[in-house]
Structures are given as C-alpha cells and as structure tokens.
Design an enzyme around this catalytic site. Structure first.
Site, PDB file in Angstrom:
ATOM      1  CE  LYS A 126      -2.771  -3.350   0.509  1.00 44.12           C
ATOM      2  NZ  LYS A 126      -4.082  -3.751   0.075  1.00 44.12           N
TER       3      LYS A 126
HETATM    4  C1  PLP Z   1      -4.919  -4.698   0.799  1.00 43.99           C
HETATM    5  C2  PLP Z   1      -6.376  -4.520   0.700  1.00 43.99           C
HETATM    6  C3  PLP Z   1      -7.228  -4.842   1.771  1.00 43.99           C
HETATM    7  C4  PLP Z   1      -6.767  -5.575   2.988  1.00 43.99           C
HETATM    8  O1  PLP Z   1      -5.772  -4.968   3.721  1.00 43.99           O
HETATM    9  P1  PLP Z   1      -4.755  -5.874   4.603  1.00 43.99           P
HETATM   10  O2  PLP Z   1      -4.107  -4.853   5.469  1.00 43.99           O
HETATM   11  O3  PLP Z   1      -3.829  -6.530   3.646  1.00 43.99           O
HETATM   12  O4  PLP Z   1      -5.585  -6.826   5.376  1.00 43.99           O
HETATM   13  C5  PLP Z   1      -8.579  -4.566   1.635  1.00 43.99           C
HETATM   14  N1  PLP Z   1      -9.059  -4.017   0.522  1.00 43.99           N
HETATM   15  C6  PLP Z   1      -8.289  -3.700  -0.524  1.00 43.99           C
HETATM   16  C7  PLP Z   1      -8.901  -3.052  -1.722  1.00 43.99           C
HETATM   17  C8  PLP Z   1      -6.917  -3.970  -0.478  1.00 43.99           C
HETATM   18  O5  PLP Z   1      -6.167  -3.675  -1.537  1.00 43.99           O
END
Ligand code: PLP
Length: 445
Positions: free
Chosen positions: A219
């Site tokens: 992210k």
């Molecule tokens: C990465 C992601 C998540 C989940 O986040 P995590 O911290 O990996 O559990 C949820 N929604 C979207 C669109 C994502 O890209």
C-alpha cells in the site's frame, strides 16, 4: 527526510519503429524497474527513531505500559488533522477493519452488501464473515462502481454499499455517496489502495459512514501490517473501538469498561501495537511525498501516451486526487492486451523476479470477483455452510458469482493491463517506459 534509492541508469538506444525486443531487437532497457512497494523505499531514520523510542521505553502496548509513548494516539491525531476526519482508529490490518466496519453497522444474515466486481478478496470475506450476502455491482471505465449499475442492483435486502477505491484513485464517489444517501444505505469506503487520495479536495474516507485503510507492504504507506478506520459519528465510533478490541470500550486508564449496556459486543482482538503505530506514524508523515512522486511519474507517462492508437487509460475524474500507484490501461481485446504486455516485458518494462509490475489484468488474481474460488463456490468456514445456508439468506440462492455475472467487469478483466508505478522511478525510468510503450504500441496494436 532521507531520499529514496534510485535505480541504475539503463541503456536507452532503441528508437520507435525499431525491431521489437520480443522479435529479437534491442530492448529499451535491461535493468528491472523497482519493486512496487511504495512506502518501503522511503523507510529510514524516521521510522527507526520512532520504533526505537517504543523499544527503549519497553512499552509496545498502546493502552498502558512501563512508559507508553502514545505512538498510535499520535498517528490517529495527525491522521484526523491531515485528512479532516472526526474519528480515527489504528487497527491491525485492512481486512479486519472491513469486518469491524460491517459489524459496527449491525449487518448480518438477511442483509445484502453491494460490492464491485473489481476489488480484493478481503472485501468479500468481510461480508461473508458477518453473515450477510455479497451482491456484485459492475464497474465503469473508472475501474470503480458504476453508479448506474448501482441504482439497478439496489434491492429490498440491500443495506450497505462497499465502495472500493481501487488502484489509487476514487471513482464517481460523489454520485455513489448521493445514491446511498437517497436510498438510505450505509456507505463503507475501502481506501486500502488509496491512502492520500482525494476527490475534489476531499480526502477519501470522508464520503461514507466508515472508511478503512491498510498499511500492508503493497500500500501507499506501510507498517508491514496495519490499518486505520475513520468515521464521523460518535456512537458508531464507540462500537468500532469496542469491536476492534475485546467487545468493550476502555476507561481513561486503558481498562475495559463493561458497564455500558449499549456497548457489550464480541471483539476481534485487532488492536494496533505501538511498534506498528510508530512505523505508520513515520510513514504517514512521508505520505504526501510518496504519493506525489508516484502521481508525477504516472501522469508524465499518461500524458506522453494519450492518443496512442489502440491504447486507452482508465478514467480518473480528478487527477490531483489520484495517489498514483498504478497506471491502468485498456487494450482493444484480450489478445492485444496479452501481446502488448509480453512485448513490453521483453523491452525491459518489467519488475524484479516475482513482482507484478507490468501485467495483464488476467494476471491480477483475486482482485477480480470470478478469480475468488471461495466466492464462486460459496465456501463456508463452518460445517453448516453459513452464511449461504442461513434461512434469512434464501433470497440470494440464485445469485451468481461466476464469470459472466458482470459484463463490463469481465470485459475490462479480459482486455485490461496494469503498470505499477514505483515511488522511486527516475527520469530515466519514466522515459524508458514512454519509449517502450510507443515502440510496442506501434509494433503490436
Ligand atoms: C490490501 C487490501 C485490503 C486488505 O488490507 P490488509 O491490510 O492486507 O488486510 C482490503 N481491501 C483492498 C482493496 C486492499 O487492496
């Protein structure tokens, strides 16, 4: 602030019209592009300093300790100030944040949550775990929910819409929010891929009832694992806080308060540790620089290639609000998408071994509804088949999650492609990408 690492200059000799590397010509570059982990390259002294304060104070727990440093508190306070939210809460992941959000909204069997077909597996998982039913909504050229299809899909069981700001930029969020308001539906914004993004000056997460963010490695900013939830409503936030903890709010002293009859729930044990909080705090302070670097590189590439025959880009309604981690492309059909990406990869537009830097959307796994086996096959975590078999969910027996359920989604899945925009692209990297795309577009489109 430390400067990110830059990649090595590469050979840049081939001209447009030259023999494609895939046919034996000279590749535009030979050095792989950097990994697509936006925050990781920016980690340095600031993260080290805040993390080491937590370790030196021997206080890794947020609510009390030998000498608690308040890292998670500070992260939440600065997040509220930076993005204009009333409430913010650090949690242990984006996935758990989605589950908390839906439970905070009191959703369960008999309820339906609308989700787009381009999403992440966690979005569906959260709905199914609450006992509600996910119902698919199509997307448009923003690669986010199509407001017109949203109107069509709202039914008597619909109680909430999960809007996913995919690949760094919001779609038609104002219209989606106003539809939700008119139809009295809750709106949850999944901003996991869009920290630092906005729409017409308003930060993502401020259009709906609850917004969630992720700080996982892929992210825009990262603490390895971690997430954050935002909302405006005091009562809803109290439920969110209780759910992320052990089902109860805490007193000033950080102890569980079991005496409020309105907030006695089942918690998820998803608190953020002070170590993750320290990392996330340092990264959040760099988020504007990280997203600016990606946005600038991405739009230089896009602007240079706009109008290239056969190559179209995702609709971005507000370029200034794009956080920039991905360039989404649309090719004329599936075969040309495949040959475009194969030829680009051969030109050296490719990440390190094992990365997903420059791919067709067919390679993008559980970001597409029809690639999620547990959804397509209605899997359950328990022997009774919950929630699919719950009598209150019988209304959804005929819902399909197989390929073919969403026409536009299936079309973009087939002929879409993606270039991940690293946060450390050099001018040379950017011009190599432009040169390679021009060369390949001329050769294969
Ligand atoms: C990465 C992601 C998540 C989940 O986040 P995590 O911290 O990996 O559990 C949820 N929604 C979207 C669109 C994502 O890209």
């Amino acid at each position: 602030m430390n400067m990110p690492l830059t990649s090595q200059p590469s050979s840049s000799t081939a001209q447009p019209g030259a023999e494609l590397a895939i046919n034996g010509g000279t590749p535009v570059r030979t050095q792989p592009l950097p990994w697509e982990f936006p925050g990781a390259y920016w980690m340095g002294e600031e993260e080290l300093d805040l993390v080491s304060r937590v370790v030196k104070a021997r206080s890794p727990f947020r609510f009390y300790g030998l000498d608690a440093q308040g890292m998670v508190d500070t992260l939440e306070a600065e997040w509220r100030t930076n993005f204009g939210h009333k409430h913010a809460l650090g949690v242990s992941s984006g996935s758990v944040a989605l589950t908390i959000a839906l439970s905070a909204l009191d959703l369960g069997p008999g309820d339906e949550v609308l989700v787009p077909g381009y999403l992440w597996v966690s979005c569906v998982s959260a709905v199914v775990r609450t006992g509600a039913i996910p119902k698919l909504v199509d997307i448009d050229d923003t690669f986010c929910i199509d407001p017109q299809d949203l109107q069509r899909q709202i039914g008597p069981r619909t109680r909430a819409v999960l809007c996913v700001h995919m690949s760094g930029a919001p779609g038609n969020i104002q219209e989606i929010a106003s539809i939700c308001k008119d139809r009295h539906l809750f709106l949850v914004e999944d901003c996991a891929q869009a920290a630092g993004a906005s729409y017409k000056g308003r930060a993502v997460g401020r259009f709906g009832d609850i917004g969630i963010f992720s700080f996982q490695l892929n992210k825009n900013m990262t603490s390895g694992e971690g997430g954050l939830m935002v909302c405006e409503d005091d009562t809803l936030f109290r439920r969110i806080v209780a759910l992320h903890d052990l089902g109860y709010p805490r007193t000033e002293a950080g102890r569980l308060d079991v005496n409020d009859p309105d907030t006695q729930l089942w918690g998820l044990g998803a608190r953020m540790s002070e170590l993750a909080g320290a990392m996330a705090l340092a990264q959040m302070r760099k988020l504007p620089a990280i997203t600016q670097a990606m946005r600038n590189a991405k739009w230089r590439i896009r602007d240079a290639l706009e109008g290239t025959p056969g190559l179209k880009f995702r609709t971005v309604l507000d370029r200034a609000g794009d956080s920039g981690p991905a360039l989404l492309m649309m090719l004329p059909d599936e075969a040309s998408a495949r040959s475009f990406i194969d030829a680009l990869n051969a030109e050296g537009i490719v990440g390190p071994q094992g990365s997903l830097t420059c791919i067709t959307m067919r390679q993008w796994g559980m970001h597409w509804y029809s690639n999620i086996p547990s959804l397509v096959n209605r899997r359950s975590n328990s022997r009774d088949g919950f929630p699919w078999t719950h009598p209150d969910n019988a209304f959804a027996n005929a819902y399909s999650y197989k390929q073919g359920a969403l026409a536009k989604c299936d079309d973009l899945h087939a002929r879409g492609a993606m270039l991940a925009i690293a946060s450390t692209l050099t001018d040379q990297d950017v011009s190599d990408v432009i040169q390679a795309m021009r060369k390949v577009a001329q050769g294969v489109l």
